[in-house]
Design a protein around this motif. Structure first.
Motif, mmCIF file in Angstrom:
data_model
loop_
_atom_site.group_PDB
_atom_site.id
_atom_site.type_symbol
_atom_site.label_atom_id
_atom_site.label_comp_id
_atom_site.label_asym_id
_atom_site.label_seq_id
_atom_site.Cartn_x
_atom_site.Cartn_y
_atom_site.Cartn_z
ATOM 1 N N LEU A 293 0.827 -1.207 0.000
ATOM 2 C CA LEU A 293 0.000 0.000 0.000
ATOM 3 C C LEU A 293 0.864 1.261 0.000
ATOM 4 N N VAL A 294 1.876 1.256 0.844
ATOM 5 C CA VAL A 294 2.762 2.412 0.942
ATOM 6 C C VAL A 294 3.506 2.644 -0.371
ATOM 7 N N SER A 295 3.786 1.565 -1.107
ATOM 8 C CA SER A 295 4.510 1.703 -2.380
ATOM 9 C C SER A 295 3.619 2.238 -3.492
ATOM 10 N N GLY A 296 2.293 2.353 -3.238
ATOM 11 C CA GLY A 296 1.398 2.933 -4.229
ATOM 12 C C GLY A 296 0.470 1.950 -4.910
ATOM 13 N N GLN A 297 0.479 0.690 -4.521
ATOM 14 C CA GLN A 297 -0.394 -0.296 -5.148
ATOM 15 C C GLN A 297 -1.785 -0.254 -4.520
ATOM 16 N N ASP A 298 -2.804 -0.521 -5.347
ATOM 17 C CA ASP A 298 -4.153 -0.606 -4.806
ATOM 18 C C ASP A 298 -4.424 -2.050 -4.373
ATOM 19 N N GLN A 299 -5.593 -2.269 -3.771
ATOM 20 C CA GLN A 299 -5.880 -3.587 -3.209
ATOM 21 C C GLN A 299 -5.973 -4.676 -4.268
ATOM 22 N N GLN A 300 -6.479 -4.344 -5.461
ATOM 23 C CA GLN A 300 -6.570 -5.343 -6.522
ATOM 24 C C GLN A 300 -5.184 -5.763 -6.993
ATOM 25 N N GLN A 301 -4.279 -4.798 -7.137
ATOM 26 C CA GLN A 301 -2.908 -5.113 -7.543
ATOM 27 C C GLN A 301 -2.210 -5.963 -6.491
ATOM 28 N N ILE A 302 -2.436 -5.634 -5.232
ATOM 29 C CA ILE A 302 -1.829 -6.401 -4.142
ATOM 30 C C ILE A 302 -2.369 -7.829 -4.143
ATOM 31 N N ALA A 303 -3.673 -7.971 -4.354
ATOM 32 C CA ALA A 303 -4.290 -9.302 -4.376
ATOM 33 C C ALA A 303 -3.697 -10.151 -5.489
ATOM 34 N N THR A 304 -3.519 -9.562 -6.666
ATOM 35 C CA THR A 304 -2.946 -10.299 -7.795
ATOM 36 C C THR A 304 -1.518 -10.738 -7.505
ATOM 37 N N ALA A 305 -0.732 -9.841 -6.917
ATOM 38 C CA ALA A 305 0.680 -10.152 -6.639
ATOM 39 C C ALA A 305 0.826 -11.220 -5.564
ATOM 40 N N LEU A 306 -0.076 -11.219 -4.578
ATOM 41 C CA LEU A 306 0.047 -12.155 -3.465
ATOM 42 C C LEU A 306 -0.742 -13.443 -3.659
ATOM 43 N N GLY A 307 -1.559 -13.507 -4.727
ATOM 44 C CA GLY A 307 -2.313 -14.711 -4.995
ATOM 45 C C GLY A 307 -3.596 -14.843 -4.197
ATOM 46 N N TYR A 308 -4.168 -13.703 -3.777
ATOM 47 C CA TYR A 308 -5.428 -13.704 -3.053
ATOM 48 C C TYR A 308 -6.483 -12.941 -3.842
ATOM 49 N N SER A 309 -7.720 -12.965 -3.342
ATOM 50 C CA SER A 309 -8.764 -12.116 -3.899
ATOM 51 C C SER A 309 -8.691 -10.752 -3.220
ATOM 52 N N SER A 310 -9.221 -9.740 -3.885
ATOM 53 C CA SER A 310 -9.226 -8.401 -3.296
ATOM 54 C C SER A 310 -10.065 -8.379 -2.010
ATOM 55 N N ARG A 311 -11.096 -9.217 -1.944
ATOM 56 C CA ARG A 311 -11.916 -9.294 -0.738
ATOM 57 C C ARG A 311 -11.090 -9.792 0.450
ATOM 58 N N THR A 312 -10.229 -10.783 0.207
ATOM 59 C CA THR A 312 -9.376 -11.310 1.282
ATOM 60 C C THR A 312 -8.412 -10.243 1.777
ATOM 61 N N ILE A 313 -7.848 -9.467 0.867
ATOM 62 C CA ILE A 313 -6.937 -8.386 1.252
ATOM 63 C C ILE A 313 -7.674 -7.380 2.132
ATOM 64 N N ASN A 314 -8.892 -7.048 1.745
ATOM 65 C CA ASN A 314 -9.678 -6.083 2.518
ATOM 66 C C ASN A 314 -10.005 -6.626 3.912
ATOM 67 N N VAL A 315 -10.276 -7.933 4.009
ATOM 68 C CA VAL A 315 -10.571 -8.546 5.308
ATOM 69 C C VAL A 315 -9.370 -8.439 6.236
ATOM 70 N N HIS A 316 -8.171 -8.690 5.718
ATOM 71 C CA HIS A 316 -6.968 -8.610 6.552
ATOM 72 C C HIS A 316 -6.728 -7.180 7.027
ATOM 73 N N LEU A 317 -6.953 -6.219 6.164
ATOM 74 C CA LEU A 317 -6.787 -4.821 6.575
ATOM 75 C C LEU A 317 -7.838 -4.428 7.613
#
Length: 345
Positions: A293-317
């Motif tokens: 997030l600090v590097s400028g990526q949005d949640q969808q980009q983070i989900a793709t890079a980490l192999g999760y869904s964007s919903r899972t990323i949002n749950v962790h946050l």
């Protein structure tokens, strides 16, 4: 005899056609008539009669320069007629040859589609291997002779892929090879990866995880590397690059070593320090998300890079915000900017 049957005339030079020439009217040419044939031709032009077994007659008959006389003996044919026949035959052969030349690129293109160019591989030190099955065959062949395997495996690996790699890597360890594999931290919750680690670790395999994204690569003896296509952007399922260039392989091995140093041992206890992973508020995955997030990526980009869904990323946050008592992601990012947990993996 007519004036066109000059006894000193010679036949035009031409190339003898191949036996596979399908033209029925092709003339059997020879580059030069032998001296005895020239002598026979001169005798016929002069009006002499020659027997069928005379030396030098056969080449004249094959060329079409003479023909059997219905009244007996042999007679020379008109040179204009012979010239037309010779030109037609040679032109037909040239056309046939041109057609075969035009077929060469298509033929070689088909052959290259089945067998990658060895010349290109030797010249550049790299070649793209089409198809995941072909890629696995090449990896398996190299693994049979290896003494060291370095594997960086981010993202999700299907169960069938892990099962195929398990047999291959067990054989390598049994033959005395060393194996180090770096997974993303998300692999710790993957039951297939956990099963693989449980089997391979007692056999001598070493495993670590890293919270931040990294590139996929497999290195054998630091001499052969396999990695995804970043030149034309083809997906992993399309194939892999196989590289034998010593400088490239050495560079990739050094990159692996740096990532390996930052990774956490799969079975390691918590690292000592002011803040440990055991006492931290955030999890390893949450820290990875916050760095992205600090590097400028949005949640969808983070989900793709980490192999999760964007919903899972949002749950962790959301879970971390709730743990810290914050209302917004902005408050969470501000906390992260000064938190000592940034130094943890």
């Amino acid at each position: 005899m007519t004036a066109e049957t000059n006894p000193k005339a010679t036949t035009p030079k031409a190339t003898k056609p191949k036996a596979t020439n399908p033209r029925a009217d092709a003339v059997d040419l020879d580059s030069t008539l032998p001296p005895e044939s020239r002598a026979v031709y001169a005798r016929l032009v002069a009006g002499e009669t020659v027997r069928g077994d005379v030396a030098g007659l056969a080449p004249l008959l094959a060329l079409g320069a003479v023909m059997a006389d219905p009244l007996g003996g042999y007679a020379p044919v008109g040179l204009d007629r012979l010239e037309r026949r010779l030109h037609a035959s040679v032109q037909g052969e040239l056309l046939h040859t041109a057609q075969r030349l035009n077929e060469i690129p298509a033929l070689l293109g088909e052959l290259r589609s089945h067998q990658p160019s060895t010349a290109d591989a030797l010249r550049t030190g790299a070649r793209y291997i089409e198809g995941i099955d072909a890629a696995n065959r090449h990896i398996g062949e190299v693994a049979e002779e290896t003494r060291e395997m370095l594997a960086a495996q981010p993202g999700i690996r299907p169960r069938r892929v892990l099962a195929r790699a398990l047999d291959r890597d067990k054989k390598a360890l049994a033959n005395g090879a060393t194996l180090r594999t770096l997974y993303h931290v998300s692999a710790r919750t993957n039951p297939d990866v956990r099963e693989r680690v449980a089997v391979m670790a007692p056999l001598g395999g070493s495993f670590r995880t890293l919270a931040r994204p990294f590139m996929r690569v497999i290195l054998f003896d630091r001499k052969v590397a396999f990695f995804s296509d970043h030149l034309e952007g083809r997906p992993d399922s399309a194939g892999v690059w196989m590289v034998r260039d010593p400088a490239v392989c050495a560079y990739l091995a050094q990159c692996f070593e740096q990532e390996w140093t930052l990774g956490q041992e799969w079975h390691a206890p918590e690292r000592p320090g002011e803040v440990t992973a055991g006492s931290a508020v955030s999890t390893q995955l949450q820290r990875s998300i916050l760095r992205a997030l600090v590097s400028g990526q949005d949640q969808q980009q983070i989900a793709t890079a980490l192999g999760y869904s964007s919903r899972t990323i949002n749950v962790h946050l959301t879970n971390l915000r709730t743990e810290l008592g914050y209302e917004t992601v902005y408050q969470l990012v501000h906390w992260w900017a000064t938190s000592p947990e940034r130094d943890l993996d």
